[in-house]
Design an enzyme around this catalytic site. Structure first.
Site, mmCIF file in Angstrom:
data_model
loop_
_atom_site.group_PDB
_atom_site.id
_atom_site.type_symbol
_atom_site.label_atom_id
_atom_site.label_comp_id
_atom_site.label_asym_id
_atom_site.label_seq_id
_atom_site.Cartn_x
_atom_site.Cartn_y
_atom_site.Cartn_z
ATOM 1 C CB CYS A 151 -0.834 0.073 1.164
ATOM 2 S SG CYS A 151 -2.007 1.313 1.214
ATOM 3 C CG ASP A 192 -0.795 4.128 5.365
ATOM 4 O OD1 ASP A 192 0.145 4.524 6.131
ATOM 5 O OD2 ASP A 192 -2.039 4.156 5.717
ATOM 6 N NE ARG A 222 -0.653 5.199 8.634
ATOM 7 C CZ ARG A 222 -1.837 4.705 9.034
ATOM 8 N NH1 ARG A 222 -2.687 4.971 10.291
ATOM 9 N NH2 ARG A 222 -2.795 4.405 8.089
ATOM 10 C CG HIS A 268 -1.791 -0.897 6.070
ATOM 11 N ND1 HIS A 268 -2.494 -0.083 6.718
ATOM 12 C CD2 HIS A 268 -1.762 -0.597 4.864
ATOM 13 C CE1 HIS A 268 -2.974 0.797 5.973
ATOM 14 N NE2 HIS A 268 -2.392 0.575 4.740
ATOM 15 C CB CYS A 273 -6.085 -0.426 4.505
ATOM 16 S SG CYS A 273 -5.490 0.100 2.818
#
Length: 219
Positions: free
Chosen positions: A51, A53, A55, A107, A110
């Site tokens: 992803c 993302d 993080r 994750h 999400c």
């Protein structure tokens, strides 16, 4: 708001360049040949499809170094058979870099997956999220039976990873590698932002023998 999040929100453009200087200095302090070695080329054993993302950085959460993981990231770690960007990365990783493992990593929490569970419109991304809604549709009976919305979202994250591992295996790129006797293993993981732990979805495979007949390509 935590101190870390507060500091992250105040990262400036200039601080990124300053951070780069610090990175170079620290890397050379540990290994004077660090950048010379990296510049000589790459031969990573792993392709990571994760992803976007911020993080979920592939190298950091697996404790690996630059050069050890080839990375492709998009919203909600999707493997879509018409996505030429993803297919180009996959083709290069499998046929040029000869990676041994391809890992689809989602994750919990999400944003893309959670957005797909609503009826809201978010803009252009709605067309991308439609693929996740299709995952929901296929598993609607199981998901609708989960009353807790957070747990339902977690399960959709897991199912989305599993479905995209399946999509990955169905590509001609992966199937041709298997047909040619190439060692190539496909896996599905889910990362927890809350604990830092990766959970293996136990869908690893190295051939198309369990794939529905209609998706199998002849050599």
């Amino acid at each position: 708001m935590s101190k870390h999040i507060h500091e992250t929100n105040h990262i400036s453009y200039e601080s990124l360049l300053e951070g780069n200087k610090n990175f170079v200095a620290n890397a050379l302090k540990e290994d004077p040949e660090y950048f010379t070695t990296l510049a000589n080329g790459q031969k990573p054993p792993v392709l990571w499809i994760g992803c976007a993302d911020s993080r979920v950085p592939a190298n950091q959460i697996t404790n690996t170094k630059p050069g050890e993981i080839f990375v492709h990231r998009n919203i909600a770690n999707m493997v879509i058979h018409t996505d030429m960007n993803m297919l180009s990365v996959l083709d290069y990783a499998v046929n040029v870099l000869q990676v041994k493992h391809v890992i689809v990593t989602g994750h919990y929490g999400c944003g893309g997956v959670l957005a797909s569970m609503t009826n809201k419109q978010f803009g252009l991304i709605d067309n991308w999220l439609r693929h996740i809604k299709d995952v929901y549709r296929v598993h609607a009976a199981e998901l609708d039976a989960i009353e807790d919305e957070s747990k339902r979202g977690d399960r959709l994250v897991e199912l989305n990873v599993i479905e995209n591992v399946s999509n990955l295996c169905k590509t001609s790129i992966v199937q041709n590698a298997w047909a040619n006797g190439q060692e190539l293993n496909v896996h599905g993981w889910v990362y927890s932002l809350a604990t830092g732990i990766i959970t293996d979805m136990k869908v690893s495979t190295h051939n198309n023998l369990k794939m529905d007949e209609v998706f199998r390509f002849e050599k």
